[in-house]
Design a protein around this motif. Sequence first.
Motif, short mmCIF file in Angstrom:
data_model
loop_
_atom_site.label_atom_id
_atom_site.label_comp_id
_atom_site.label_asym_id
_atom_site.label_seq_id
_atom_site.Cartn_x
_atom_site.Cartn_y
_atom_site.Cartn_z
N LYS A 156 50.68 58.15 43.94
CA LYS A 156 49.41 57.83 43.15
C LYS A 156 49.61 57.37 41.72
CE LYS A 156 46.79 60.74 46.04
NZ LYS A 156 46.90 59.80 47.14
N TRP A 157 48.58 56.69 41.37
CA TRP A 157 48.83 55.85 39.96
C TRP A 157 47.49 55.92 39.15
CZ3 TRP A 157 47.11 50.78 38.63
CH2 TRP A 157 46.17 50.04 40.01
N THR A 158 48.02 56.04 37.81
CA THR A 158 46.89 55.80 36.93
C THR A 158 46.98 54.64 35.90
OG1 THR A 158 47.68 57.41 35.39
CG2 THR A 158 45.96 58.16 37.31
N GLN A 159 46.37 54.17 34.87
CA GLN A 159 46.74 53.25 33.92
C GLN A 159 45.68 53.61 32.92
OE1 GLN A 159 46.09 48.99 34.72
NE2 GLN A 159 44.63 49.57 36.60
N THR A 160 46.11 53.02 31.74
CA THR A 160 45.54 52.68 30.49
C THR A 160 45.43 51.23 29.98
OG1 THR A 160 47.10 53.13 28.64
CG2 THR A 160 45.89 55.29 29.40
N ILE A 161 44.93 50.78 29.08
CA ILE A 161 44.84 49.33 28.72
C ILE A 161 46.59 49.08 28.48
CG2 ILE A 161 44.56 49.47 26.31
CD1 ILE A 161 43.01 47.04 28.95
N LYS A 220 49.18 44.43 26.49
CA LYS A 220 48.07 45.65 26.11
C LYS A 220 46.91 45.44 26.24
CE LYS A 220 51.85 48.20 24.64
NZ LYS A 220 52.59 49.00 25.71
N MET A 221 46.54 44.20 26.77
CA MET A 221 45.08 43.92 26.65
C MET A 221 44.71 43.67 28.24
SD MET A 221 44.01 44.31 23.88
CE MET A 221 42.36 43.25 23.83
N GLU A 222 45.40 44.02 29.24
CA GLU A 222 44.97 43.77 30.51
C GLU A 222 45.20 44.91 31.63
OE1 GLU A 222 46.73 39.75 32.61
OE2 GLU A 222 48.22 40.88 31.74
N TRP A 223 44.05 44.97 32.46
CA TRP A 223 44.22 46.10 33.54
C TRP A 223 44.96 45.30 34.76
CZ3 TRP A 223 42.72 50.73 32.08
CH2 TRP A 223 41.92 50.77 30.96
N PRO A 267 47.34 47.13 48.04
CA PRO A 267 46.05 46.54 47.94
C PRO A 267 45.35 46.80 46.37
CG PRO A 267 46.21 48.64 49.33
CD PRO A 267 47.62 48.17 48.81
N LYS A 268 44.45 45.76 46.17
CA LYS A 268 43.79 45.83 44.91
C LYS A 268 42.81 46.70 44.77
CE LYS A 268 45.09 41.13 44.07
NZ LYS A 268 44.63 39.74 43.39
N ILE A 269 42.74 47.15 43.23
CA ILE A 269 41.45 47.52 42.83
C ILE A 269 40.65 46.64 42.07
CG2 ILE A 269 42.57 49.95 42.59
CD1 ILE A 269 42.55 49.61 39.44
N ASP A 270 39.39 47.06 41.91
CA ASP A 270 38.52 46.05 41.20
C ASP A 270 38.51 46.37 39.75
OD1 ASP A 270 36.42 44.52 40.23
OD2 ASP A 270 34.95 45.25 41.36
N THR A 271 39.20 45.68 38.91
CA THR A 271 39.52 45.91 37.48
C THR A 271 38.32 45.87 36.79
OG1 THR A 271 40.48 43.82 37.02
CG2 THR A 271 41.81 45.45 37.59
N SER A 272 37.27 45.01 37.15
CA SER A 272 35.82 44.90 36.58
C SER A 272 35.23 46.05 36.48
CB SER A 272 35.11 43.90 37.26
OG SER A 272 34.65 44.08 38.43
N LYS A 277 40.52 55.78 23.17
CA LYS A 277 41.41 54.66 23.43
C LYS A 277 41.23 53.58 22.56
CE LYS A 277 43.91 57.25 26.16
NZ LYS A 277 45.00 58.11 25.54
N LEU A 278 40.03 53.33 22.45
CA LEU A 278 39.72 52.38 21.54
C LEU A 278 40.18 52.44 20.31
CD1 LEU A 278 38.24 49.41 22.18
CD2 LEU A 278 35.99 50.40 21.71
#
Length: 200
Positions: free
Chosen positions: A31-36, A119-122, A131-136, A144-145
């Motif tokens: 399983k995976w999660t991400q922030t910017i 640090k500006m990329e998903w 398999p890819k996820i839709d980063t949009s 986080k902003l």
Amino acid sequence: MSTSPTPEEREKKDAEAKAREEEEQSKLPYKWTQTIGDLDITVPVPGNLKGKDFTVVLSKTKLKVGVKGQEPILDGDLPHPIHVDESTWTLTTLPPSGKSAADAQPSKVIDVHLDKSNKMEWWPHVITSAPKIDTSKITPENSKLSDLDGETRGMVEKMMYDQRQKEMGKPTSEEEGKMEMLRKFQQQHPEMDFSKAKMG
């Protein structure tokens, strides 16, 4: 006649794409999660193994996680570089899950933390063969902003504003600035004919 989908059709298509994406992601052995700025991976492993039983290799552009002597659980190229010195892995024992204490086999996970170079990329996936996820469709948390420095935050907020404006068919902040400059010039020069003026 317009060929663009109705909001209902678009919503249905998005829901189907999200369901397909969730199914693909659920089949992964992690399983995976991400922030910017970073990405975290959790890999379930047998509870009887110790840290020395694993092979975990973190390099700037590759990741390998597995049990020594077996096929790797995760092995491949990262879609983007990482800061190796700021990236880590740990073996964690999870509490027993509702079984009787007598037959509860401890379960463990390998937690991998990747510190993104950009640090500006998903990321669309952990490794390029997955398999890819839709980063949009990712919506960053507003809290986080606030972690960003002033200049970066201003740039991100401008990008988000411009994206919303484009989606609504309205002018971006740059286009608004040009239109405002033209308005001021027109006010200062009422004797000129601007009826054929084009913005572009």
